[in-house]
Design a protein around this motif. Structure first.
Motif, short mmCIF file in Angstrom:
data_model
loop_
_atom_site.label_atom_id
_atom_site.label_comp_id
_atom_site.label_asym_id
_atom_site.label_seq_id
_atom_site.Cartn_x
_atom_site.Cartn_y
_atom_site.Cartn_z
N GLU A 98 0.60 -4.46 1.67
CA GLU A 98 1.70 -5.16 0.99
C GLU A 98 1.87 -4.63 -0.43
O GLU A 98 2.99 -4.40 -0.88
N GLN A 99 0.75 -4.40 -1.09
CA GLN A 99 0.81 -3.85 -2.46
C GLN A 99 1.43 -2.46 -2.44
O GLN A 99 2.27 -2.14 -3.28
N SER A 148 3.50 -1.30 -0.23
CA SER A 148 4.91 -1.46 0.12
C SER A 148 5.72 -1.89 -1.10
O SER A 148 6.81 -1.38 -1.34
N GLU A 149 5.17 -2.82 -1.87
CA GLU A 149 5.85 -3.28 -3.08
C GLU A 149 5.97 -2.16 -4.10
O GLU A 149 6.99 -2.01 -4.76
N GLN A 150 4.91 -1.37 -4.24
CA GLN A 150 4.96 -0.25 -5.17
C GLN A 150 5.98 0.78 -4.72
O GLN A 150 6.71 1.33 -5.54
N ALA A 152 8.67 0.23 -2.90
CA ALA A 152 10.01 -0.32 -3.11
C ALA A 152 10.38 -0.26 -4.58
O ALA A 152 11.51 0.04 -4.93
N ALA A 153 9.42 -0.53 -5.44
CA ALA A 153 9.69 -0.49 -6.88
C ALA A 153 10.00 0.92 -7.36
O ALA A 153 10.72 1.11 -8.31
N GLU A 154 9.47 1.91 -6.67
CA GLU A 154 9.70 3.29 -7.07
C GLU A 154 10.88 3.90 -6.32
O GLU A 154 11.12 5.09 -6.39
N GLU A 158 12.03 3.21 -0.47
CA GLU A 158 12.23 2.39 0.71
C GLU A 158 12.63 3.24 1.91
O GLU A 158 12.29 2.94 3.04
N LYS A 204 -5.48 3.69 -1.69
CA LYS A 204 -4.91 2.37 -1.94
C LYS A 204 -5.97 1.48 -2.57
O LYS A 204 -7.12 1.49 -2.17
N SER A 240 -6.71 -5.51 -3.28
CA SER A 240 -6.43 -6.52 -4.29
C SER A 240 -7.25 -7.79 -4.13
O SER A 240 -7.19 -8.66 -4.97
#
Length: 151
Positions: A89-90, A92-94, A96-98, A101, A118, A121
């Motif tokens: 998930e982390q 994936s979020e990173q 998407a933020a970059e 996608e 990776k 967390s």
């Protein structure tokens, strides 16, 4: 040289040392303080029902031991997969933020390069930290223990 590990009775909290069992060993016996039955497995001391282990049939003993070890393993496996899910998930979020996608925009690491590792967390538990400090860290310089874990 004797290899010792620290153990703590889950029934009464008494602490002591035992010889390092072979990797994967299952040791069943009574606590020297309270006489409660325990099983030592993978460096952990787990509680057993004394009545079942002393008076039960072979099938009852087997089923009880299986239930205790299964619960221990299930907890460990659940935490392992929770960590993996959190890491995914982390990532994936990173991504998407970059702006990554779209799969077509994925980074090309080339045939010899490796993708970055990776970060997990979910922190280790207090029990794991205590076990590391009281057992593993003390035995790190012990050649037999080191070989049993890393060979």
């Amino acid at each position: 040289m004797l290899s010792l590990i620290e153990v703590k009775c889950p029934h009464c909290g008494a602490q002591g040392q035992i010889m390092l069992p072979p990797l994967g060993a299952i040791i069943i016996g009574p606590c020297p303080e309270c006489e409660g039955m325990v099983v030592v497995f993978c460096g952990r001391v787990l509680p057993l029902d004394k009545t079942t282990m002393m008076e039960g049939s072979l099938e009852e003993k087997r089923d009880h031991l299986m239930q205790v070890l299964t619960s221990f393993l299930q907890d460990r496996i659940e935490r392992l997969f929770a960590q993996a899910a959190a890491a995914a998930e982390q990532a994936s979020e990173q991504g998407a933020a970059e702006g990554m996608e779209d799969e077509d925009q994925a980074m090309d690491f080339g045939p010899e390069a490796r993708p970055p590792m990776k970060q997990l967390s979910i922190p280790i538990s207090e029990e794991e930290l205590s076990n590391f400090i009281n057992v593993d860290l003390r035995l790190l310089d012990n050649t037999d223990y080191f070989k049993a874990v890393f060979d």
